[in-house]
Design an enzyme around this catalytic site. Sequence first.
Site, PDB file in Angstrom:
ATOM      1  N   SER A  39       0.855  -0.818   0.379  1.00  0.00           N
ATOM      2  CA  SER A  39      -0.254  -0.178  -0.073  1.00  0.00           C
ATOM      3  C   SER A  39       1.093   1.429  -0.277  1.00  0.00           C
ATOM      4  O   SER A  39       0.541   2.127  -0.720  1.00  0.00           O
ATOM      5  CB  SER A  39      -0.923   0.118   0.711  1.00  0.00           C
ATOM      6  OG  SER A  39      -1.542  -1.053   1.303  1.00  0.00           O
ATOM      7  N   ARG A  43       1.651   3.936  -3.476  1.00  0.00           N
ATOM      8  CA  ARG A  43       1.049   5.754  -2.344  1.00  0.00           C
ATOM      9  C   ARG A  43       2.779   6.220  -2.808  1.00  0.00           C
ATOM     10  O   ARG A  43       2.214   7.579  -3.664  1.00  0.00           O
ATOM     11  CB  ARG A  43       0.542   5.500  -1.264  1.00  0.00           C
ATOM     12  CG  ARG A  43      -0.856   5.319  -0.862  1.00  0.00           C
ATOM     13  CD  ARG A  43      -1.308   5.246   0.034  1.00  0.00           C
ATOM     14  NE  ARG A  43      -2.708   4.962   0.149  1.00  0.00           N
ATOM     15  CZ  ARG A  43      -3.102   3.558  -0.107  1.00  0.00           C
ATOM     16  NH1 ARG A  43      -2.559   2.328  -0.287  1.00  0.00           N
ATOM     17  NH2 ARG A  43      -4.593   2.701   0.600  1.00  0.00           N
ATOM     18  N   GLY A 111      -6.097  -3.667  -7.856  1.00  0.00           N
ATOM     19  CA  GLY A 111      -7.545  -3.118  -7.615  1.00  0.00           C
ATOM     20  C   GLY A 111      -6.675  -1.283  -7.006  1.00  0.00           C
ATOM     21  O   GLY A 111      -7.181  -0.305  -6.682  1.00  0.00           O
ATOM     22  N   ARG A 140     -13.330  -7.729 -10.813  1.00  0.00           N
ATOM     23  CA  ARG A 140     -13.507  -6.547 -10.029  1.00  0.00           C
ATOM     24  C   ARG A 140     -13.991  -5.518  -9.471  1.00  0.00           C
ATOM     25  O   ARG A 140     -14.857  -4.324 -10.343  1.00  0.00           O
ATOM     26  CB  ARG A 140     -12.883  -6.119  -9.139  1.00  0.00           C
ATOM     27  CG  ARG A 140     -11.911  -7.623  -8.728  1.00  0.00           C
ATOM     28  CD  ARG A 140     -10.179  -7.166  -8.008  1.00  0.00           C
ATOM     29  NE  ARG A 140     -10.103  -6.840  -6.950  1.00  0.00           N
ATOM     30  CZ  ARG A 140      -9.597  -6.380  -6.200  1.00  0.00           C
ATOM     31  NH1 ARG A 140      -8.132  -6.271  -6.682  1.00  0.00           N
ATOM     32  NH2 ARG A 140      -9.288  -5.736  -4.958  1.00  0.00           N
ATOM     33  N   SER A 185     -13.860   0.979   3.157  1.00  0.00           N
ATOM     34  CA  SER A 185     -12.566   0.494   1.994  1.00  0.00           C
ATOM     35  C   SER A 185     -11.066   1.946   1.367  1.00  0.00           C
ATOM     36  O   SER A 185     -12.011   2.837   1.806  1.00  0.00           O
ATOM     37  CB  SER A 185     -13.027   0.802   1.306  1.00  0.00           C
ATOM     38  OG  SER A 185     -12.114   0.713  -0.268  1.00  0.00           O
ATOM     39  N   ASP A 335      -6.962  -8.753   4.782  1.00  0.00           N
ATOM     40  CA  ASP A 335      -5.982  -8.999   3.379  1.00  0.00           C
ATOM     41  C   ASP A 335      -5.308 -10.391   3.929  1.00  0.00           C
ATOM     42  O   ASP A 335      -5.433 -11.146   3.454  1.00  0.00           O
ATOM     43  CB  ASP A 335      -4.848  -8.069   2.784  1.00  0.00           C
ATOM     44  CG  ASP A 335      -5.338  -7.410   1.679  1.00  0.00           C
ATOM     45  OD1 ASP A 335      -6.222  -7.654   1.466  1.00  0.00           O
ATOM     46  OD2 ASP A 335      -4.600  -6.065   1.779  1.00  0.00           O
ATOM     47  N   LYS A 362     -11.834  -9.711  -3.754  1.00  0.00           N
ATOM     48  CA  LYS A 362     -10.456  -9.212  -4.245  1.00  0.00           C
ATOM     49  C   LYS A 362      -9.792 -10.156  -4.630  1.00  0.00           C
ATOM     50  O   LYS A 362     -10.975 -10.366  -6.008  1.00  0.00           O
ATOM     51  CB  LYS A 362      -9.902 -10.339  -2.846  1.00  0.00           C
ATOM     52  CG  LYS A 362     -10.199  -9.479  -1.676  1.00  0.00           C
ATOM     53  CD  LYS A 362      -9.674  -7.507  -0.793  1.00  0.00           C
ATOM     54  CE  LYS A 362     -10.175  -7.417  -0.153  1.00  0.00           C
ATOM     55  NZ  LYS A 362      -9.754  -5.589  -0.067  1.00  0.00           N
ATOM     56  N   ARG A 366     -12.469 -14.781  -2.126  1.00  0.00           N
ATOM     57  CA  ARG A 366     -10.990 -15.349  -1.152  1.00  0.00           C
ATOM     58  C   ARG A 366     -12.412 -16.545   0.040  1.00  0.00           C
ATOM     59  O   ARG A 366     -11.193 -17.353   0.847  1.00  0.00           O
ATOM     60  CB  ARG A 366     -10.290 -14.750   0.027  1.00  0.00           C
ATOM     61  CG  ARG A 366      -9.144 -14.126  -1.334  1.00  0.00           C
ATOM     62  CD  ARG A 366      -8.163 -13.258  -1.141  1.00  0.00           C
ATOM     63  NE  ARG A 366      -7.281 -12.419  -1.703  1.00  0.00           N
ATOM     64  CZ  ARG A 366      -6.606 -11.520  -1.455  1.00  0.00           C
ATOM     65  NH1 ARG A 366      -6.509 -10.632   0.066  1.00  0.00           N
ATOM     66  NH2 ARG A 366      -5.703 -10.999  -2.181  1.00  0.00           N
ATOM     67  N   ARG A 408      -2.694 -13.687  -2.617  1.00  0.00           N
ATOM     68  CA  ARG A 408      -2.343 -14.708  -0.676  1.00  0.00           C
ATOM     69  C   ARG A 408      -2.996 -16.110  -0.658  1.00  0.00           C
ATOM     70  O   ARG A 408      -2.559 -16.550   0.155  1.00  0.00           O
ATOM     71  CB  ARG A 408      -2.929 -13.370  -0.597  1.00  0.00           C
ATOM     72  CG  ARG A 408      -2.335 -12.139  -0.106  1.00  0.00           C
ATOM     73  CD  ARG A 408      -3.154 -10.933   0.657  1.00  0.00           C
ATOM     74  NE  ARG A 408      -2.992  -9.827   0.695  1.00  0.00           N
ATOM     75  CZ  ARG A 408      -1.764  -8.732   0.371  1.00  0.00           C
ATOM     76  NH1 ARG A 408      -0.358  -9.775   0.909  1.00  0.00           N
ATOM     77  NH2 ARG A 408      -1.721  -7.626   0.065  1.00  0.00           N
TER      78      ARG A 408
END
Length: 450
Positions: A39, A43, A111, A140, A185, A335, A362, A366, A408
Amino acid sequence: MSAAVVTLNITEHQQNLMIQSPVSGLSLQGCLTVPGDKSISHRALMLGAIAQGETLIQGLLLGEDPRSTASCFRAMGAEISELNTEQVIVKGIGLGQLQEPEDVLNAGNSGTTLRLMLGILASQPGRFFTVTGDSSLRSRPMSRVIKPLQQMGAQIWARKGATLAPLAIQGQQLKPIHYHSPIASAQVKSCILLAGLMVEGQTTVTEPALSRDHSERMLQAFGAQLSVDPESKSVTITGLAQLQGQTVIVPGDISSAAFWLVAGAIVPGSELLIENVGVNPTRTGVLEALSMMGADINLENQRVVAGEPVADLRVRYGQLKGCEIAGDVIPRLIDEIPILAVAAVFAEGTTVIRDAAELRVKESDRIAVMASQLNQMGARVTELPDGLEITGGTPLVGTDVDSHTDHRIAMSLAVAALNATGTTTIHGAEAAAISYPDFTTTLQRLCNQR
Ligand code: S3P
């Protein structure tokens, strides 16, 4: 002794990871670092690209997802040096200065790339963009970001009634809104805040539960006018302030560390020290859940690095017990639910995970995939509409399982295989490279025969 129990068969199209548990059993020992936080890596690249001046990024994740972000922003004029973990230099082009790309932007499997970038693209007046992704990303839901952006005046076209990528965006001068998000989110929150950068006046997002706050921290560090009201779970950005390039030091990703935390906790005789892991409180739900399960995990050497809390995490094997994971903690461990499901399989009693319907949209569904793959190995997992019910204590037996191209899931099944008898083959193990390119080599290094 390093055991030849973890082998990778590489064919042209996919990698199959074979994990063969020796009769004497395995244990995991050693000290490791995990790749940079995904993440924060996204960014840092994005804010660096739209800021004025240079941004230096240390510890960037070299996974496929941040590579997608870098390639999209390069295509819009940002100069980003070759990606490495030492120091990436981003020469920003300044607020509102992104160039119209000559081709379709491709967010790959990511995503975060697509949803965050959409806020930036929608607010670039006079420029036209098209964005797509791989088959998982194209399935998605995008309406969660398209709708609030349209309320701000954005012009966005998408497949299936404006819900799915590919997307087309005609950049506009947007207007401020106060958006009450129906879901917790960080991607939705960050998308709107990034759009708000280019809007005169105050743009506010309120969420039902606190999601990860890396955007808020980094936007403030880059000089955005942003205020947070923790009580109402609202963030407000006041637009049109230039961002200034910064040095970003990316901590290790707690979502990647989670695989080793669970492996260390469930494989008898194990002890692991995972150094330099980000422990931002909006991400540490996994530590709270594992502590409820009775895991022996200690945080050592706690410090703050470039505005993010960091610690070394020591985990030792111990018998786990089932627990209930639900409510406001869910966005803080969303996650990590696949790997927590693996922990639950080896815990005494029943674990119930609820309020996690988001897992169904996701990189794969999942809930369905973890239930089917763990049950294939002999576990007792029941799907709930918004989670899983797992009865622990049934021994797992190695068999063929599939990642469903989800990073994952691939790594969670590898950890489950460490405690299964016989050989487990994880098809599609190459998916791990999305967030953890060295996962298999690290696993090989840490595995010892007991
Ligand atoms: C992310 C937010 C989360 C998380 C994803 C990364 C981010 O998604 O699942 O892996 O970097 O903002 P949601 O915002 O959809 O919950």
